[in-house]
Motif scaffolding. Structure first.
Motif, PDB file in Angstrom:
ATOM      1  N   SER A 146       0.830  -1.206   0.000  1.00  0.00           N
ATOM      2  CA  SER A 146       0.000   0.000   0.000  1.00  0.00           C
ATOM      3  C   SER A 146       0.865   1.257   0.000  1.00  0.00           C
ATOM      4  N   VAL A 147       1.959   1.242   0.753  1.00  0.00           N
ATOM      5  CA  VAL A 147       2.869   2.393   0.773  1.00  0.00           C
ATOM      6  C   VAL A 147       3.488   2.591  -0.611  1.00  0.00           C
ATOM      7  N   LYS A 148       3.914   1.502  -1.250  1.00  0.00           N
ATOM      8  CA  LYS A 148       4.518   1.615  -2.581  1.00  0.00           C
ATOM      9  C   LYS A 148       3.534   2.171  -3.597  1.00  0.00           C
ATOM     10  N   THR A 149       2.271   1.816  -3.442  1.00  0.00           N
ATOM     11  CA  THR A 149       1.263   2.335  -4.362  1.00  0.00           C
ATOM     12  C   THR A 149       1.193   3.852  -4.303  1.00  0.00           C
ATOM     13  N   PHE A 150       1.239   4.397  -3.095  1.00  0.00           N
ATOM     14  CA  PHE A 150       1.194   5.854  -2.941  1.00  0.00           C
ATOM     15  C   PHE A 150       2.514   6.510  -3.351  1.00  0.00           C
ATOM     16  N   LEU A 151       3.646   5.896  -2.993  1.00  0.00           N
ATOM     17  CA  LEU A 151       4.940   6.474  -3.343  1.00  0.00           C
ATOM     18  C   LEU A 151       5.142   6.533  -4.853  1.00  0.00           C
ATOM     19  N   ALA A 152       4.547   5.573  -5.570  1.00  0.00           N
ATOM     20  CA  ALA A 152       4.694   5.541  -7.027  1.00  0.00           C
ATOM     21  C   ALA A 152       4.047   6.744  -7.700  1.00  0.00           C
ATOM     22  N   GLU A 153       3.209   7.467  -6.949  1.00  0.00           N
ATOM     23  CA  GLU A 153       2.567   8.676  -7.476  1.00  0.00           C
ATOM     24  C   GLU A 153       3.447   9.904  -7.325  1.00  0.00           C
ATOM     25  N   LEU A 154       4.519   9.785  -6.542  1.00  0.00           N
ATOM     26  CA  LEU A 154       5.348  10.940  -6.220  1.00  0.00           C
ATOM     27  C   LEU A 154       6.581  11.016  -7.112  1.00  0.00           C
ATOM     28  N   GLY A 155       7.186  12.182  -7.142  1.00  0.00           N
ATOM     29  CA  GLY A 155       8.444  12.360  -7.851  1.00  0.00           C
ATOM     30  C   GLY A 155       9.601  11.819  -7.023  1.00  0.00           C
ATOM     31  N   GLU A 181      13.466   1.961  -8.731  1.00  0.00           N
ATOM     32  CA  GLU A 181      13.207   0.993  -9.803  1.00  0.00           C
ATOM     33  C   GLU A 181      11.886   0.275  -9.551  1.00  0.00           C
ATOM     34  N   ASP A 182      11.659  -0.105  -8.295  1.00  0.00           N
ATOM     35  CA  ASP A 182      10.424  -0.802  -7.933  1.00  0.00           C
ATOM     36  C   ASP A 182       9.211   0.109  -8.124  1.00  0.00           C
ATOM     37  N   LEU A 183       9.345   1.368  -7.709  1.00  0.00           N
ATOM     38  CA  LEU A 183       8.229   2.302  -7.838  1.00  0.00           C
ATOM     39  C   LEU A 183       7.903   2.590  -9.305  1.00  0.00           C
ATOM     40  N   ALA A 184       8.916   2.626 -10.158  1.00  0.00           N
ATOM     41  CA  ALA A 184       8.678   2.827 -11.589  1.00  0.00           C
ATOM     42  C   ALA A 184       7.884   1.654 -12.156  1.00  0.00           C
ATOM     43  N   VAL A 186       5.794  -0.253 -10.397  1.00  0.00           N
ATOM     44  CA  VAL A 186       4.444  -0.109  -9.852  1.00  0.00           C
ATOM     45  C   VAL A 186       3.645   0.884 -10.687  1.00  0.00           C
ATOM     46  N   ALA A 187       4.265   2.013 -11.045  1.00  0.00           N
ATOM     47  CA  ALA A 187       3.578   3.032 -11.843  1.00  0.00           C
ATOM     48  C   ALA A 187       3.208   2.493 -13.220  1.00  0.00           C
ATOM     49  N   ARG A 188       4.094   1.682 -13.804  1.00  0.00           N
ATOM     50  CA  ARG A 188       3.807   1.118 -15.126  1.00  0.00           C
ATOM     51  C   ARG A 188       2.694   0.084 -15.078  1.00  0.00           C
ATOM     52  N   GLU A 189       2.750  -0.805 -14.089  1.00  0.00           N
ATOM     53  CA  GLU A 189       1.846  -1.954 -14.041  1.00  0.00           C
ATOM     54  C   GLU A 189       0.561  -1.683 -13.267  1.00  0.00           C
ATOM     55  N   GLY A 190       0.543  -0.624 -12.466  1.00  0.00           N
ATOM     56  CA  GLY A 190      -0.665  -0.300 -11.722  1.00  0.00           C
ATOM     57  C   GLY A 190      -0.944  -1.213 -10.554  1.00  0.00           C
ATOM     58  N   VAL A 191       0.061  -1.932 -10.075  1.00  0.00           N
ATOM     59  CA  VAL A 191      -0.128  -2.827  -8.925  1.00  0.00           C
ATOM     60  C   VAL A 191       1.198  -2.962  -8.190  1.00  0.00           C
ATOM     61  N   ALA A 192       1.124  -3.030  -6.851  1.00  0.00           N
ATOM     62  CA  ALA A 192       2.312  -3.190  -6.016  1.00  0.00           C
ATOM     63  C   ALA A 192       2.215  -4.499  -5.244  1.00  0.00           C
ATOM     64  N   SER A 256      -8.820   4.510 -14.396  1.00  0.00           N
ATOM     65  CA  SER A 256      -7.604   3.852 -13.940  1.00  0.00           C
ATOM     66  C   SER A 256      -6.633   3.726 -15.096  1.00  0.00           C
ATOM     67  N   VAL A 257      -5.658   4.614 -15.117  1.00  0.00           N
ATOM     68  CA  VAL A 257      -4.635   4.573 -16.167  1.00  0.00           C
ATOM     69  C   VAL A 257      -3.282   4.588 -15.479  1.00  0.00           C
ATOM     70  N   PRO A 258      -2.533   3.459 -15.562  1.00  0.00           N
ATOM     71  CA  PRO A 258      -1.204   3.446 -14.927  1.00  0.00           C
ATOM     72  C   PRO A 258      -0.372   4.616 -15.443  1.00  0.00           C
ATOM     73  N   ARG A 259       0.252   5.346 -14.511  1.00  0.00           N
ATOM     74  CA  ARG A 259       1.039   6.513 -14.893  1.00  0.00           C
ATOM     75  C   ARG A 259       2.397   6.475 -14.207  1.00  0.00           C
ATOM     76  N   ALA A 260       3.448   6.607 -14.982  1.00  0.00           N
ATOM     77  CA  ALA A 260       4.782   6.675 -14.419  1.00  0.00           C
ATOM     78  C   ALA A 260       5.057   8.121 -13.993  1.00  0.00           C
ATOM     79  N   VAL A 261       4.660   8.429 -12.766  1.00  0.00           N
ATOM     80  CA  VAL A 261       4.721   9.814 -12.294  1.00  0.00           C
ATOM     81  C   VAL A 261       6.068  10.084 -11.640  1.00  0.00           C
ATOM     82  N   GLY A 262       6.867  10.940 -12.282  1.00  0.00           N
ATOM     83  CA  GLY A 262       8.079  11.452 -11.674  1.00  0.00           C
ATOM     84  C   GLY A 262       9.152  10.438 -11.381  1.00  0.00           C
ATOM     85  N   GLN A 263       9.096   9.231 -11.926  1.00  0.00           N
ATOM     86  CA  GLN A 263      10.082   8.230 -11.584  1.00  0.00           C
ATOM     87  C   GLN A 263      11.115   8.041 -12.695  1.00  0.00           C
TER      88      GLN A 263
END
Length: 264
Positions: A146-155, A181-184, A186-192, A256-263
């Motif tokens: 759950s934490v990784k899901t939120f962190l993947a939204e951040l820069g 690398e892991d957060l990128a 998560v952002a691509r695949e939309g799941v952590a 729901s669109v996976p987005r690579a935000v700031g990674q």
């Protein structure tokens, strides 16, 4: 007799459209052109043309087999601002119940406090051996799905700041670089995924819930004992979690669109 202001025959396109949409209710979820024409007093050809327009805008959907119409998900986008103001717990709960039924595992809804994920709703597994997340439970490590899901939204800079200036703990990653690398991913695949990284006996799978702005406002989390979660089962849980997160997102007027935000 002069047509009433909201009479579809008054000539107002908006009045006509609203008269058509109001034909659908809890007892009439699926209607054909003839039924809609009878309900509005308009000619079938007029209704047919209007329904084609409404379908193009996703305000209605047509069953390819029965050719009957039902209300479409495009209406949720129109009402997104209003829907986003509704309690996300209320919107999510029925989907959490269905997710728990589909997976036979415990399902939770998590929100972000700024440096931790906190459980605000849970539907426990019906199985004897299970992992549960009590309401109010917080997670503050980077290994948590759950934490990784939120962190993947951040820069990247925002994540680095959290690692050095908050209660967030680097866990399950040998270095910040590995975390990014892991957060990128998560952002691509939309799941952590947390495959025993915080607890060797537990697996967690999370996916983001977005509002009408596309902002991640919550995470759907499935927790399961690791002994019964092999690679194939883990992939199945990921698909189920994506489905639930997508449906809740739609209920909030989002997409729901996976987005690579700031990674990058």
């Amino acid at each position: 007799m002069t047509p009433a202001k909201n009479d579809p025959r008054s000539g107002s396109v908006i009045s006509t459209m609203m008269a058509v949409l109001r034909c659908f209710d809890s007892e009439h979820r699926h209607l054909g052109v003839v039924e809609i024409a009878e309900g509005t007093g308009l000619h079938k050809s007029s209704i047919s043309r209007l329904m084609s327009t409404l379908e193009a805008e996703r305000l209605v959907e047509r069953d390819p087999v029965t050719r009957r119409y039902s209300l479409g998900l495009g209406l949720l986008s129109v009402a997104g601002t209003l829907l986003a103001d509704l309690d996300v717990r209320r919107a999510a709960y029925p989907l959490l119940v269905e997710l728990a039924d589909r997976t036979a595992e415990s399902c939770s809804l998590m929100v972000w406090t700024g440096d931790q994920a906190v459980c605000v709703e849970q539907v426990p597994s019906s199985q004897t051996i299970k992992h549960t997340t009590a309401i109010g439970t917080t997670y503050g490590t980077t290994a948590s799905s759950s934490v990784k899901t939120f962190l993947a939204e951040l820069g990247r800079a925002e994540v680095e700041a959290l690692l050095t200036g908050s209660r967030l703990e680097l866990q399950g990653h040998r270095s910040p670089a590995r975390l990014h690398e892991d957060l990128a991913r998560v952002a691509r695949e939309g799941v952590a995924v947390n495959d025993g990284d915080t607890d060797p006996g537990e697996v967690g799978v999370g996916a983001p819930v977005r509002d009408h702005r596309g902002v991640a406002v919550a995470t759907v989390l499935v927790s399961a004992p690791r002994y019964r979660t092999d690679a194939q089962r883990l992939a199945e849980l990921a698909e189920h979690v994506r489905w639930a997160a997508t449906e809740i997102t739609r209920g909030l007027g989002g997409q729901s669109v996976p987005r690579a935000v700031g990674q990058g």
